[in-house]
Scaffold this active site. Structure first.
Site, PDB file in Angstrom:
ATOM      1  CB  CYS A  77     -46.384 -28.294  -1.170  1.00 53.61           C
ATOM      2  SG  CYS A  77     -46.084 -29.365   0.275  1.00 53.61           S
ATOM      3  CG  HIS A  82     -44.885 -24.531   1.641  1.00 49.13           C
ATOM      4  ND1 HIS A  82     -46.218 -24.622   1.326  1.00 49.13           N
ATOM      5  CD2 HIS A  82     -44.538 -25.726   2.183  1.00 49.13           C
ATOM      6  CE1 HIS A  82     -46.680 -25.819   1.666  1.00 49.13           C
ATOM      7  NE2 HIS A  82     -45.678 -26.509   2.185  1.00 49.13           N
ATOM      8  CD  GLU A 110     -47.027 -21.126   0.429  1.00 53.05           C
ATOM      9  OE1 GLU A 110     -47.536 -22.074   1.055  1.00 53.05           O
ATOM     10  OE2 GLU A 110     -46.235 -21.294  -0.519  1.00 53.05           O
TER      11      GLU A 110
END
Length: 207
Positions: A80, A186, A188
C-alpha cells in the site's frame, strides 16, 4: 525469518498472523537492530505519503533498510503506502521517497481516463499479471485482491510492472526491480490470494 517493519503505520500484526497460519517464521520488529538478520522485509504503510516518509525517518529504520535492501540486496515487499514509498516521490506531498523503483505516485483522479468512479478505490478487484515473477506464482489468473487507496504508482519504465488493475483505467498494481517488490493492494486482507502472495515472497527470501 521475515521481518515486518513496525514504524507506526500499518496493521503489522495482521501480516504476522498470516505467516503464522502458513507456518512461516516471521516477526514484528520495532528497532533497526532487529532487522540485521532478516531474509525478507515487509514494509507496510497507510495514510498520507509525507507522513509515512516522516514516520519512517523518525523511527530510525531508514539507514538499516538502505544497507540491507540496496547494499546487501535483501528482498523487500512494500505494501500500500509502503509500495508508494518505493517511488521517487508523490503528488500527495513534497518529500522524497526511497527511490528504489523509479517512478512517481499520482492521484487517480488526475488521469484523463479515470472518469467519475468514487474515491478511494476501495474493495475487491481483479489483478492481472503482466510478466512472469516468483511473487505471482499461482496467481497468474483469477487473482483478486483488496484495495483501499486514492493514489497509484506510475513507473518510470514499463519493465518494472508485474501486474495491473483497472479502476477507470489500467494502472500498475505491483512492481519489481531486482530484490525490491511492491503491491498497492492489501494481501493481509485478501484471503487465499493474499496468503499465496505472502508465501511467495517468503520463498523469494529463502524462508
Amino acid at each position: 525469518m521475515i521481518s515486518i517493519v513496525d514504524y507506526g503505520l500499518g496493521n503489522v500484526q495482521a501480516f504476522a498472523n498470516v505467516y503464522k497460519r502458513l507456518g512461516i517464521e516471521a516477526c514484528v520488529v520495532s528497532s533497526a537492530e532487529e532487522l540485521e538478520n532478516a531474509k525478507g522485509i515487509i514494509l507496510p504503510g497507510v495514510g498520507a505519503f509525507d507522513h509515512a516518509v516522516k514516520m519512517l525517518a523518525e523511527s530510525g529504520f531508514r539507514p538499516m533498510l538502505e544497507e540491507l535492501v540496496v547494499k546487501r540486496e535483501v528482498p523487500v515487499l512494500g505494501i500500500c503506502v509502503g509500495m508508494q514509498l518505493l517511488a521517487n516521490g508523490s503528488d500527495e506531498g513534497d518529500l522524497q521517497g526511497l527511490g528504489w523503483v523509479p517512478g512517481q505516485v499520482r492521484n487517480l483522479k488526475t488521469n484523463p481516463d479515470f472518469g467519475n468512479d468514487p474515491l478511494p478505490h476501495m474493495g475487491w478487484n481483479d489483478v492481472h499479471a503482466t510478466k512472469a515473477s516468483p511473487l505471482m506464482r499461482n496467481l497468474e489468473s483469477d487473482a483478486r485482491f483488496y484495495f483501499l487507496h486514492s493514489y497509484y504508482f506510475e513507473s518510470a519504465t514499463s519493465d518494472t510492472a508485474l501486474a495491473t488493475v483497472n479502476y477507470g483505467f489500467n494502472f500498475t498494481a505491483m512492481v519489481n526491480l531486482k530484490n525490491v517488490y511492491g503491491v498497492q493492494c492489501h494481501p493481509e486482507k485478501s484471503h487465499r490470494w493474499g496468503a499465496q502472495l505472502l508465501k511467495n515472497f517468503a520463498e523469494i527470501g529463502g524462508c
